[in-house]
Motif scaffolding. Structure first.
Motif, PDB file in Angstrom:
ATOM      1  N   LEU A  96      33.042  29.886  -4.696  1.00 29.14           N
ATOM      2  CA  LEU A  96      31.745  30.154  -4.161  1.00 29.14           C
ATOM      3  C   LEU A  96      31.550  28.930  -3.702  1.00 29.14           C
ATOM      4  O   LEU A  96      30.391  28.797  -2.992  1.00 29.14           O
ATOM      5  N   ARG A  97      32.358  27.508  -3.846  1.00 21.85           N
ATOM      6  CA  ARG A  97      31.698  26.924  -2.927  1.00 21.85           C
ATOM      7  C   ARG A  97      32.419  26.379  -1.613  1.00 21.85           C
ATOM      8  O   ARG A  97      31.821  26.512  -0.576  1.00 21.85           O
ATOM      9  N   GLU A  98      33.356  27.629  -1.257  1.00 20.98           N
ATOM     10  CA  GLU A  98      33.503  27.456   0.322  1.00 20.98           C
ATOM     11  C   GLU A  98      32.088  28.769   0.714  1.00 20.98           C
ATOM     12  O   GLU A  98      32.388  28.293   1.953  1.00 20.98           O
ATOM     13  N   ALA A 144      30.809  30.025 -17.210  1.00 20.94           N
ATOM     14  CA  ALA A 144      30.161  29.589 -16.644  1.00 20.94           C
ATOM     15  C   ALA A 144      28.656  28.889 -17.498  1.00 20.94           C
ATOM     16  O   ALA A 144      27.389  27.853 -17.197  1.00 20.94           O
ATOM     17  N   LEU A 145      28.520  29.252 -18.761  1.00 18.40           N
ATOM     18  CA  LEU A 145      27.476  27.832 -18.979  1.00 18.40           C
ATOM     19  C   LEU A 145      27.629  27.260 -19.059  1.00 18.40           C
ATOM     20  O   LEU A 145      26.856  26.361 -19.804  1.00 18.40           O
ATOM     21  N   ALA A 146      28.181  26.387 -19.570  1.00 22.92           N
ATOM     22  CA  ALA A 146      28.676  24.750 -19.668  1.00 22.92           C
ATOM     23  C   ALA A 146      27.252  24.715 -18.720  1.00 22.92           C
ATOM     24  O   ALA A 146      26.692  23.241 -18.894  1.00 22.92           O
ATOM     25  N   PRO A 147      27.886  24.665 -17.149  1.00 24.65           N
ATOM     26  CA  PRO A 147      27.265  24.072 -16.050  1.00 24.65           C
ATOM     27  C   PRO A 147      25.520  24.033 -16.817  1.00 24.65           C
ATOM     28  O   PRO A 147      24.919  23.602 -15.938  1.00 24.65           O
ATOM     29  N   MET A 148      25.228  25.785 -16.472  1.00 22.09           N
ATOM     30  CA  MET A 148      23.759  26.320 -16.887  1.00 22.09           C
ATOM     31  C   MET A 148      23.023  25.069 -17.709  1.00 22.09           C
ATOM     32  O   MET A 148      21.813  24.770 -17.498  1.00 22.09           O
ATOM     33  N   LEU A 149      23.828  25.065 -18.603  1.00 20.04           N
ATOM     34  CA  LEU A 149      23.065  23.816 -19.964  1.00 20.04           C
ATOM     35  C   LEU A 149      23.055  22.557 -19.021  1.00 20.04           C
ATOM     36  O   LEU A 149      22.125  21.827 -19.514  1.00 20.04           O
ATOM     37  N   ALA A 150      24.064  22.192 -18.689  1.00 16.54           N
ATOM     38  CA  ALA A 150      23.661  20.815 -17.799  1.00 16.54           C
ATOM     39  C   ALA A 150      22.740  20.701 -16.667  1.00 16.54           C
ATOM     40  O   ALA A 150      22.026  19.312 -17.193  1.00 16.54           O
ATOM     41  N   ARG A 151      22.578  21.648 -16.230  1.00 13.61           N
ATOM     42  CA  ARG A 151      21.404  21.600 -15.158  1.00 13.61           C
ATOM     43  C   ARG A 151      19.533  22.445 -15.882  1.00 13.61           C
ATOM     44  O   ARG A 151      18.717  22.367 -15.033  1.00 13.61           O
ATOM     45  N   GLY A 152      19.846  22.619 -17.069  1.00 14.85           N
ATOM     46  CA  GLY A 152      18.731  23.226 -17.726  1.00 14.85           C
ATOM     47  C   GLY A 152      18.594  24.395 -17.453  1.00 14.85           C
ATOM     48  O   GLY A 152      17.503  24.959 -17.666  1.00 14.85           O
ATOM     49  N   ARG A 153      18.963  25.258 -16.348  1.00 18.95           N
ATOM     50  CA  ARG A 153      18.511  26.194 -15.746  1.00 18.95           C
ATOM     51  C   ARG A 153      19.988  27.627 -16.016  1.00 18.95           C
ATOM     52  O   ARG A 153      21.018  26.696 -15.669  1.00 18.95           O
ATOM     53  N   GLY A 154      19.376  28.662 -15.324  1.00 24.57           N
ATOM     54  CA  GLY A 154      20.444  29.737 -15.393  1.00 24.57           C
ATOM     55  C   GLY A 154      20.296  31.289 -16.204  1.00 24.57           C
ATOM     56  O   GLY A 154      19.589  31.135 -16.563  1.00 24.57           O
ATOM     57  N   GLY A 155      21.705  31.672 -16.018  1.00 29.47           N
ATOM     58  CA  GLY A 155      21.333  33.008 -16.548  1.00 29.47           C
ATOM     59  C   GLY A 155      23.041  33.752 -16.741  1.00 29.47           C
ATOM     60  O   GLY A 155      23.968  33.476 -16.607  1.00 29.47           O
ATOM     61  N   ILE A 156      23.187  34.931 -17.752  1.00 26.88           N
ATOM     62  CA  ILE A 156      24.295  34.764 -18.072  1.00 26.88           C
ATOM     63  C   ILE A 156      23.972  36.509 -18.313  1.00 26.88           C
ATOM     64  O   ILE A 156      23.273  37.056 -19.850  1.00 26.88           O
ATOM     65  N   LEU A 157      24.162  37.657 -17.996  1.00 25.17           N
ATOM     66  CA  LEU A 157      24.342  38.686 -18.777  1.00 25.17           C
ATOM     67  C   LEU A 157      25.242  39.906 -18.464  1.00 25.17           C
ATOM     68  O   LEU A 157      26.118  39.914 -17.141  1.00 25.17           O
ATOM     69  N   TYR A 207      26.475  28.340  -6.129  1.00 26.53           N
ATOM     70  CA  TYR A 207      26.490  28.317  -7.272  1.00 26.53           C
ATOM     71  C   TYR A 207      26.337  29.406  -7.992  1.00 26.53           C
ATOM     72  O   TYR A 207      25.117  30.124  -7.987  1.00 26.53           O
ATOM     73  N   ALA A 208      26.712  29.204  -8.980  1.00 22.50           N
ATOM     74  CA  ALA A 208      26.491  30.956  -9.715  1.00 22.50           C
ATOM     75  C   ALA A 208      25.828  30.190 -10.754  1.00 22.50           C
ATOM     76  O   ALA A 208      25.303  29.634 -11.353  1.00 22.50           O
ATOM     77  N   ASP A 209      24.258  30.635 -10.301  1.00 22.52           N
ATOM     78  CA  ASP A 209      22.879  30.745 -11.184  1.00 22.52           C
ATOM     79  C   ASP A 209      22.647  31.779 -11.569  1.00 22.52           C
ATOM     80  O   ASP A 209      22.127  31.062 -13.103  1.00 22.52           O
ATOM     81  N   PRO A 243      17.835  18.618 -18.512  1.00 21.85           N
ATOM     82  CA  PRO A 243      18.605  18.801 -17.247  1.00 21.85           C
ATOM     83  C   PRO A 243      19.175  17.400 -16.861  1.00 21.85           C
ATOM     84  O   PRO A 243      18.392  16.474 -17.079  1.00 21.85           O
ATOM     85  N   ASN A 244      20.380  17.552 -16.568  1.00 22.58           N
ATOM     86  CA  ASN A 244      21.226  15.990 -16.350  1.00 22.58           C
ATOM     87  C   ASN A 244      21.140  16.125 -14.672  1.00 22.58           C
ATOM     88  O   ASN A 244      21.542  16.846 -14.280  1.00 22.58           O
ATOM     89  N   PRO A 245      20.550  15.250 -14.447  1.00 25.99           N
ATOM     90  CA  PRO A 245      20.915  14.789 -12.991  1.00 25.99           C
ATOM     91  C   PRO A 245      22.419  14.181 -12.359  1.00 25.99           C
ATOM     92  O   PRO A 245      22.591  15.079 -11.050  1.00 25.99           O
ATOM     93  N   ALA A 246      22.993  14.436 -13.024  1.00 30.21           N
ATOM     94  CA  ALA A 246      24.654  14.114 -12.420  1.00 30.21           C
ATOM     95  C   ALA A 246      25.223  16.050 -12.175  1.00 30.21           C
ATOM     96  O   ALA A 246      25.478  16.106 -10.626  1.00 30.21           O
ATOM     97  N   ALA A 247      24.325  16.986 -12.932  1.00 25.09           N
ATOM     98  CA  ALA A 247      25.064  18.105 -12.831  1.00 25.09           C
ATOM     99  C   ALA A 247      23.998  18.788 -11.172  1.00 25.09           C
ATOM    100  O   ALA A 247      24.949  18.969 -11.082  1.00 25.09           O
ATOM    101  N   TRP A 248      23.372  18.085 -11.634  1.00 23.81           N
ATOM    102  CA  TRP A 248      21.989  18.934 -10.017  1.00 23.81           C
ATOM    103  C   TRP A 248      23.017  18.278  -8.957  1.00 23.81           C
ATOM    104  O   TRP A 248      22.748  19.063  -7.927  1.00 23.81           O
ATOM    105  N   VAL A 249      23.261  17.394  -9.014  1.00 22.84           N
ATOM    106  CA  VAL A 249      23.691  16.413  -7.685  1.00 22.84           C
ATOM    107  C   VAL A 249      25.081  17.316  -7.929  1.00 22.84           C
ATOM    108  O   VAL A 249      25.482  17.568  -6.117  1.00 22.84           O
ATOM    109  N   GLN A 250      25.780  17.432  -8.348  1.00 20.26           N
ATOM    110  CA  GLN A 250      27.274  18.512  -7.983  1.00 20.26           C
ATOM    111  C   GLN A 250      26.558  19.697  -7.100  1.00 20.26           C
ATOM    112  O   GLN A 250      27.830  20.134  -6.718  1.00 20.26           O
ATOM    113  N   VAL A 251      25.406  19.876  -7.338  1.00 20.80           N
ATOM    114  CA  VAL A 251      25.440  21.741  -6.441  1.00 20.80           C
ATOM    115  C   VAL A 251      24.179  21.368  -5.373  1.00 20.80           C
ATOM    116  O   VAL A 251      23.712  22.769  -5.544  1.00 20.80           O
ATOM    117  N   GLN A 252      23.755  20.418  -4.879  1.00 25.30           N
ATOM    118  CA  GLN A 252      22.641  19.758  -4.524  1.00 25.30           C
ATOM    119  C   GLN A 252      23.026  20.443  -3.114  1.00 25.30           C
ATOM    120  O   GLN A 252      22.003  20.696  -2.275  1.00 25.30           O
TER     121      GLN A 252
END
Length: 297
Positions: A103-105, A151-164, A109-111, A19-28
């Motif tokens: 989503l931000r409003e 959706a995939l790029a930020p999920m990979l940066a956070r090291g978690r998520g899913g696409i169905l 965020y899309a987990d 996980p990239n800490p900066a990616a988690w800061v964006q959705v904290q």
């Protein structure tokens, strides 16, 4: 037992995640949510309801605001989770960025992204208008691909998520009389399996559910209600598909085929040559000729 299996799957799916800490800061300041496209009815609504029953906040996406609001109220009432609705045409080129803003409003965020929006097209390929074919491709291929990639790029940066992704059993075999529709689902299955391999171990679930016939308004809307398969192949309910899809997604399966009969059918089309399966599928999907329809009345 299901929680144990999910926990084991989490460890395996995230075995290489960094996980990239900066990616988690964006959705904290935001809450994780499950975003479902085509969510006002059918499989999309059932999937949204199933994730909500697991305690996940939900964002419903569809074009028609009124139907969305009804679905959101019903799911929130039944499950007690936060349900947001966003009226959006996923085929718009700027749909991913407009979705981000919505989503931000809403403070989320899309987990998890559930790519369910799609349409069908029945009849002879040569008889379809170019406009109908382009709309089919725009929704089933272009929009699904665009949202998945976004959706995939930020999920990979956070090291978690899913696409169905929501496909179809028809994506496993060519489908005469629904040729373009089956081809779009074949694309989605291929894309899902390939991307799942590319990101394996990096913390993001990538899966596709490929149901057989489902008892929704989908077949009627695409003009296939009179086809033979609608009378001889049993249909699953949208809720049954959602339950199977959710279980398979949680334990890390890539291709999920709900139901015993569809699973047997999937095995059959893999083992049998197209010289056998294509004419058989064509017979099941063929629409009655006008004279036959008149005789039936």
């Amino acid at each position: 037992m299901s929680r144990i299996l999910t926990s084991v799957a989490d460890l395996w799916i995230g075995r290489y995640a960094k996980p990239n800490p900066a990616a988690w800061v964006q959705v904290q300041a935001l809450a994780p949510a499950v975003v479902v496209t085509g969510a006002s009815r059918g499989i999309g609504r059932a999937l949204a309801h199933r994730f909500a029953r697991a305690g996940r906040d939900i964002v419903l996406i569809a074009r028609v605001r009124e139907a969305l609001d009804v679905a959101a109220r019903d799911i929130a009432r039944d499950t007690g989770v936060s349900v947001h609705s966003v009226a959006l045409d996923v085929t718009d080129q700027d749909a991913p960025h407009r979705l981000d803003a919505a989503l931000r409003e809403a403070g989320v965020y899309a987990d998890v992204l559930v790519n369910n929006a799609g349409i069908g097209l029945a009849g002879l390929f040569a008889d379809h208008s170019q406009e109908d074919l382009e709309r089919l491709i725009a929704i089933n291929i272009t929009a699904a691909t665009r949202l998945m990639r976004h959706a995939l790029a930020p999920m990979l940066a956070r090291g978690r998520g899913g696409i169905l992704n929501v496909g179809s059993l028809g994506g496993l075999v060519p489908g005469p009389h629904q040729a373009a529709y089956y081809a779009t689902k074949a694309y989605l299955i291929s894309l899902t399996e390939a991307v799942a391999h590319e990101v394996r171990g990096r913390g993001v679930r990538i899966a596709i559910v490929a149901p057989g016939p489902v008892e929704t308004s989908f077949h009627g809307a695409m003009g296939a209600e009179a086809a033979l398969y609608r009378t001889i192949i049993p249909s699953l309910t949208a809720d049954a598909v959602a339950r199977s899809a959710y279980r398979g997604f949680q334990v890390g399966r890539t291709v999920i085929i709900p139901g015993v009969l569809p699973s047997v059918g999937a095995l059959g089309v893999k083992l049998l040559p197209h010289a056998i399966t294509v004419p058989l599928v064509g017979r099941l999907l063929a629409l009655p000729r006008p004279a036959e329809q008149h005789d039936a009345r």
